[in-house]
Structure formats: structure tokens, C-alpha cells
Design an enzyme around this catalytic site. Structure first.
Site, PDB file in Angstrom:
ATOM      1  N   SER A 217      25.342  20.134  -8.402  1.00 17.48           N
ATOM      2  CA  SER A 217      25.374  21.041  -9.880  1.00 17.48           C
ATOM      3  C   SER A 217      25.221  19.633 -10.672  1.00 17.48           C
ATOM      4  CB  SER A 217      27.948  20.501 -10.365  1.00 17.48           C
ATOM      5  OG  SER A 217      27.856  20.601 -11.948  1.00 17.48           O
ATOM      6  N   GLY A 219      25.300  18.938 -14.002  1.00 14.52           N
ATOM      7  CA  GLY A 219      26.071  18.887 -15.837  1.00 14.52           C
ATOM      8  C   GLY A 219      25.618  19.518 -16.589  1.00 14.52           C
ATOM      9  N   GLY A 248      33.410  22.730 -13.124  1.00 14.99           N
ATOM     10  CA  GLY A 248      33.267  23.244 -11.272  1.00 14.99           C
ATOM     11  C   GLY A 248      33.782  24.201 -10.665  1.00 14.99           C
ATOM     12  N   ASP A 249      35.037  23.809 -10.459  1.00 15.97           N
ATOM     13  CA  ASP A 249      35.961  24.657 -10.146  1.00 15.97           C
ATOM     14  C   ASP A 249      35.592  26.458 -10.250  1.00 15.97           C
ATOM     15  OD1 ASP A 249      36.947  22.386  -8.868  1.00 15.97           O
ATOM     16  OD2 ASP A 249      38.427  22.936 -10.528  1.00 15.97           O
TER      17      ASP A 249
END
Length: 309
Positions: A217, A219, A248-249
Site C-alpha cells: 500500500s 497511500g 488498508g483493511d
């Protein structure tokens, strides 16, 4: 059924204030409570996508009872949390309505005894039988061995169940060596693990260490995927403003649902990016705004990294 593991479950509290100022008293305009922890967030999104999900981990004390009561209200999510003597932690997100920024306060979690850790391992191995995939998510509460995720990855692999690992620090380093199917670090976690601040080089390094696929990731810049089938960058069409907690989850849920549905990697990444951005846009941390998701999904850009081998 998809199994999500959250060893450090939480009751998530979100406070909204007009403007957050240090050393000042604040009037809270709205409060939201929900069951949390990374794997619980993943389960909520998977259920919203139509998957049957089982949540396991620990729950204890009055906070743990509240988490379990609220889990019972989520359609498609089954509670397989293991009782513990210590109290489940709380997390507090304070949203500044003026700027949209969020300040997060995370308690450490309850102390886990060796007997409680053994009880969890037994429950986990029993849940792997009907599982189509498993997500191992988040921090380890005090008392859980630092190599816990490595052991859980090996158990899933022995049962023939694909496993995604989303953690950080030493638990991530040891977990990668156990050869999970997917690891999903953010850019900082990737740099800490490998010593490289160049994401593509770092992702290659993590695969050499044991991970079959790495999805990093970045961002607002999206996701970088380094897999046996190919290498891609996926980016949202525009920056989305709001609360990034849980984004993120939601990306993990997109990746895991795509794995179970046997989608090609570009489609998995498209779903992950759209869900992540829709979570930033949602008013409550860890939820996702479905209208934003449907609007963004056809506009996500996925490009092949042909020289990334």
C-alpha cells in the site's frame, strides 16, 4: 467461508469534534461505536460484498462482551472469538470536522496466558477445515509469541488454505519466512522489513524471503503488486479526502475476496483500490461508502510493470 483472525480485537470509538486543539476541552458532536481490530474490519467489508465470514481472535471483559454483541448484528459474520480473562482493548479515533484529520489512540490489549494461546491455536486449527481463505491481521497482544503468525501461516498451508498476512515489525518478518500466499504491508512497513525505501525493490526482496505475492500500500498513490503471475501498479482516479482509518483493511478484503472468487490480479487490485478509497470517504472509520465504491471502481488505473521481474 472466509476466516479472519484478529488476535487484538477492539471496541472502536469514533468521536467527532468541531476542531481538535491540544490542551483544550472539547464538546463531542457525535459518537460511533463498533467492533474493531483489523481482521474484524476486513470481515465487515467481506460480508458487505456478499461473503460468509467467520471472525476469530480473543474477547474478554465488558469490552469483549460489547464487541460480541455488536458482531451479532452484522449479517454474514459469525463469531468464533475465544474467551480470555483480560479485557478487550478500546481504540479511540477523534475526527476534526474542520480539517477532516483523525487522531488515533490505540490501547495495547490484554495480557494473554500460555493456556489462552494454546486454546486459540486449537480453535484456529478447527476453523481451517471449512475455510476457503484466511486473513491474519493486526498487532499481537501482550503474551502472544512474536512468531505467532508464522505458526498460523504454517497451519493454514498444511490445511491447504490460502493465507494473507497483514501485520508489521518482527511478527511480519517471521511470518514472511513461513511462506504466506499474500502479504500486504504499507510503504513504511515494507521499508522497515527490507531496509529499502524503493517499493519495487523491497517487494522483490520480500518475495525472495518467502512471500508468494506482495501487495504494498502506497497511500494516495495506490497499490504495487509483485506476484508470480505479473507485476502491477494500481492507482485511484483522484485523491479522496476523509478518514483513512480502516482503508488498508478494506484493501485486504478486496484482495481476499478476489482470491476466493479467482479473479485475475488486475481485477483484485481494482476492487482493493476502490474499496480503500470508499472507506476514506465514509463518515465512520472502517466502513465503506458503497456509492463511492461503485463510482470509483471503473475509473481505477492498473498498469503492468513489465520490467519488475
Amino acid at each position: 467461508m472466509i476466516l479472519t483472525v484478529t488476535l487484538n480485537t477492539a471496541l472502536d470509538l469514533t468521536y467527532r469534534v468541531r476542531s481538535l486543539r491540544p490542551h483544550a476541552s472539547h464538546r463531542v458532536s457525535a459518537v460511533a461505536e463498533r467492533p474493531g481490530g483489523k481482521g474484524v474490519n476486513v470481515a465487515r467489508v467481506l460480508a458487505a460484498l456478499g461473503h460468509e465470514v467467520t471472525v476469530t481472535g480473543y474477547a474478554g471483559g465488558g469490552t469483549g462482551r460489547e464487541v460480541r454483541d455488536r458482531l451479532a448484528d452484522i449479517p454474514g459474520v459469525a463469531d468464533a472469538l475465544v474467551p480470555i480473562a483480560g479485557a478487550t482493548r478500546r481504540t479511540i479515533a477523534v475526527v476534526d470536522e474542520r480539517t477532516g484529520d483523525t487522531t488515533q489512540l490505540n490501547e495495547p490489549g490484554p495480557q494473554v496466558t500460555p493456556a489462552e494461546w494454546a486454546a486459540f491455536q486449537e480453535a484456529y486449527e478447527g476453523l481451517l477445515g471449512p475455510a476457503a481463505a484466511v486473513a491474519l491481521c493486526g498487532s499481537l497482544p501482550p503474551g502472544v509469541p512474536v512468531g505467532a503468525y508464522a505458526g498460523l501461516v504454517r497451519a493454514a498451508r498444511s490445511a491447504g488454505v490460502p493465507v494473507l498476512l497483514d501485520t508489521s515489525g518482527e511478527p511480519l518478518r517471521r511470518g514472511v519466512a513461513a511462506r504466506p500466499d499474500i502479504v500486504k504491508p504499507n510503504a513504511d512497513e515494507l521499508a522497515e522489513l527490507t531496509g529499502s525505501h524503493e517499493p519495487l525493490r523491497a517487494a522483490r526482496d520480500v518475495r525472495r524471503r518467502g512471500a508468494q505475492a506482495v501487495v504494498a500500500s502506497l497511500g494516495p498513490r495506490g497499490l504495487l503488486a509483485h506476484t508470480p503471475e505479473g507485476h502491477w501498479r494500481a492507482t485511484p482516479p483522484a485523491a479522496v479526502h476523509g478518514n483513512p482509518t480502516g482503508a488498508g483493511d478494506s484493501a485486504v478484503a478486496g484482495l481476499l475476496s478476489g482470491l476466493v472468487e479467482r479473479l485475475p490480479w488486475p481485477d483484485r487490485l481494482t476492487r482493493a483500490i476502490a474499496l480503500s478509497a470508499a472507506t476514506v470517504a465514509a463518515p465512520v472509520a472502517g466502513e465503506f461508502d458503497r456509492a463511492t465504491y461503485e463510482n470509483l471502481r471503473p475509473r481505477v488505473t492498473v498498469t503492468s510493470e513489465t520490467n519488475a521481474a
